[in-house]
Scaffold this active site. Sequence first.
Site, PDB file in Angstrom:
ATOM      1  CE  LYS A 111      -4.396  -1.694   1.527  1.00 39.16           C
ATOM      2  NZ  LYS A 111      -5.525  -1.629   2.418  1.00 39.16           N
ATOM      3  CE  LYS A 192      -5.660  -8.996  -1.697  1.00 37.88           C
ATOM      4  NZ  LYS A 192      -5.503  -8.442  -0.342  1.00 37.88           N
ATOM      5  CE  LYS A 195     -13.382  -5.350   1.224  1.00 37.80           C
ATOM      6  NZ  LYS A 195     -12.838  -4.992   2.518  1.00 37.80           N
TER       7      LYS A 195
HETATM    8  P1  TYM Z   1     -10.539  -7.134   4.265  1.00 33.87           P
HETATM    9  O1  TYM Z   1     -11.680  -6.218   4.547  1.00 33.87           O
HETATM   10  O2  TYM Z   1      -9.534  -6.704   3.261  1.00 33.87           O
HETATM   11  O3  TYM Z   1     -11.080  -8.541   3.800  1.00 33.87           O
HETATM   12  C1  TYM Z   1     -12.074  -9.243   4.535  1.00 33.87           C
HETATM   13  C2  TYM Z   1     -11.759 -10.711   4.518  1.00 33.87           C
HETATM   14  O4  TYM Z   1     -11.711 -11.202   3.170  1.00 33.87           O
HETATM   15  C3  TYM Z   1     -10.496 -11.907   2.946  1.00 33.87           C
HETATM   16  N1  TYM Z   1     -10.091 -11.682   1.547  1.00 33.87           N
HETATM   17  C4  TYM Z   1      -9.903 -12.667   0.654  1.00 33.87           C
HETATM   18  N2  TYM Z   1     -10.001 -14.009   0.751  1.00 33.87           N
HETATM   19  C5  TYM Z   1      -9.761 -14.734  -0.361  1.00 33.87           C
HETATM   20  N3  TYM Z   1      -9.422 -14.186  -1.556  1.00 33.87           N
HETATM   21  C6  TYM Z   1      -9.304 -12.844  -1.714  1.00 33.87           C
HETATM   22  N4  TYM Z   1      -8.994 -12.310  -2.889  1.00 33.87           N
HETATM   23  C7  TYM Z   1      -9.550 -12.023  -0.571  1.00 33.87           C
HETATM   24  N5  TYM Z   1      -9.530 -10.677  -0.353  1.00 33.87           N
HETATM   25  C8  TYM Z   1      -9.855 -10.498   0.940  1.00 33.87           C
HETATM   26  C9  TYM Z   1      -9.504 -11.306   3.922  1.00 33.87           C
HETATM   27  O5  TYM Z   1      -8.447 -12.187   4.188  1.00 33.87           O
HETATM   28  C10 TYM Z   1     -10.378 -11.049   5.132  1.00 33.87           C
HETATM   29  O6  TYM Z   1     -10.486 -12.222   5.907  1.00 33.87           O
HETATM   30  N6  TYM Z   1      -7.364  -6.594   8.089  1.00 33.87           N
HETATM   31  C11 TYM Z   1      -8.612  -7.187   7.677  1.00 33.87           C
HETATM   32  C12 TYM Z   1      -9.788  -6.753   8.525  1.00 33.87           C
HETATM   33  C13 TYM Z   1      -9.603  -6.946   9.997  1.00 33.87           C
HETATM   34  C14 TYM Z   1      -9.649  -8.181  10.685  1.00 33.87           C
HETATM   35  C15 TYM Z   1      -9.473  -7.850  12.054  1.00 33.87           C
HETATM   36  C16 TYM Z   1      -9.801  -9.508  10.283  1.00 33.87           C
HETATM   37  C17 TYM Z   1      -9.413  -5.963  10.918  1.00 33.87           C
HETATM   38  N7  TYM Z   1      -9.334  -6.510  12.165  1.00 33.87           N
HETATM   39  C18 TYM Z   1      -9.445  -8.848  13.033  1.00 33.87           C
HETATM   40  C19 TYM Z   1      -9.777 -10.494  11.266  1.00 33.87           C
HETATM   41  C20 TYM Z   1      -9.604 -10.168  12.623  1.00 33.87           C
HETATM   42  C21 TYM Z   1      -8.902  -6.767   6.249  1.00 33.87           C
HETATM   43  O7  TYM Z   1      -8.417  -5.772   5.782  1.00 33.87           O
HETATM   44  O8  TYM Z   1      -9.819  -7.546   5.624  1.00 33.87           O
END
Ligand code: TYM
Length: 326
Positions: A111, A192, A195
């Site tokens: 990022k 990957k 969003k």
């Molecule tokens: P975020 O919002 O980017 O994504 C949410 C969840 O989706 C999964 N994910 C994917 N899985 C498979 N293939 C993909 N292309 C893909 N893109 C995203 C992510 O692994 C995630 O599980 N840091 C985290 C949010 C967070 C969090 C937490 C998660 C904040 N605090 C505590 C677990 C526990 C995030 O940015 O997810």
Amino acid sequence: MKRVFSGVQPTGNIHIGNYLGALKQFVELQDDNECFYCIVDEHAITVPQDPKELKKHILDVAALYIAIGIDPKKSVVFVQSQVPAHAELGWILTCVSNTGELFRMTQFKAKSHGQESVGTGLLTYPALMAADILLYDTDIVPVGNDQKQHIELTRDLAIRVNNRYGKTFVVPDGRFLKTGARIMALDDPTAKMSKSAVNEMSRISLLDEPSKIKKAIMRATTDSEGSVRFDIENKPGISNLLSIYSAFSGTPIEELERQYEGHGYGDFKKDLVEITVNALNPIRERFQEIRYSQELVDSLRDGAERADAIAVKTMERVRDRLGMGI
Ligand code: TYM
């Protein structure tokens, strides 16, 4: 009963990668565990957000949680900023972490790459994520593969605090699925699914209409060999589509390979469109029913109260162990 915690950022375009890697697990886990599912708005503001859009996206994610089958009476569904302890423990864990380990995070590297300057929150973000998890004495964190490094850091920070100050935190484990943990972009299967990608055809969002789903899958990048075979190295496009098919249908990839032997990509893609549309139609319909309901807001308020009651207790313990306060 085990404690489960996970979160999703309210940054729009929740896609099938989020669903197949993480959200699907949330639903599977809620019957036998005590689950906390958070909408992490404090994480979202690590990059600038339009306030109106952010508010909309928070309620969108909340409605999607319920539309995919999370029951807010069973699981605790809440918005991170409604529980002040997240920011407080986030600060404490920022102080426990060191800059070297934060600079090493691949997400920070990606990022901040090529930027002259980025917000400090982008660097300290994993300490806040650790706080989210550790506040609830979490045992299991269902996430996609891209969060592996953050979970490792969470474990390291928990162990560091326990060693320094005596047993304070439960050391959690990540839960990663065999199929679906890393769904790739449809237009570029070496990246990957995300969003924020500019090309709408790179992803399928959970609320996409059937016509858009069809277009994105039929246009998805494959290769010129023409055989439906899983081979990430040499055939990343068709391998990604096989993973999506398998994750939605529950059919093992080897069985799909046998089923499509002698068939071209066209047949395979047509069936994948059908499977995907059938999986997402009920989610989109349920979303429309609840997105603007009072019930949604009420369940988020109730969730925040239930989460806060636990988080407040954890913070008393943490402050006490660290010698903070009076
Ligand atoms: P975020 O919002 O980017 O994504 C949410 C969840 O989706 C999964 N994910 C994917 N899985 C498979 N293939 C993909 N292309 C893909 N893109 C995203 C992510 O692994 C995630 O599980 N840091 C985290 C949010 C967070 C969090 C937490 C998660 C904040 N605090 C505590 C677990 C526990 C995030 O940015 O997810």
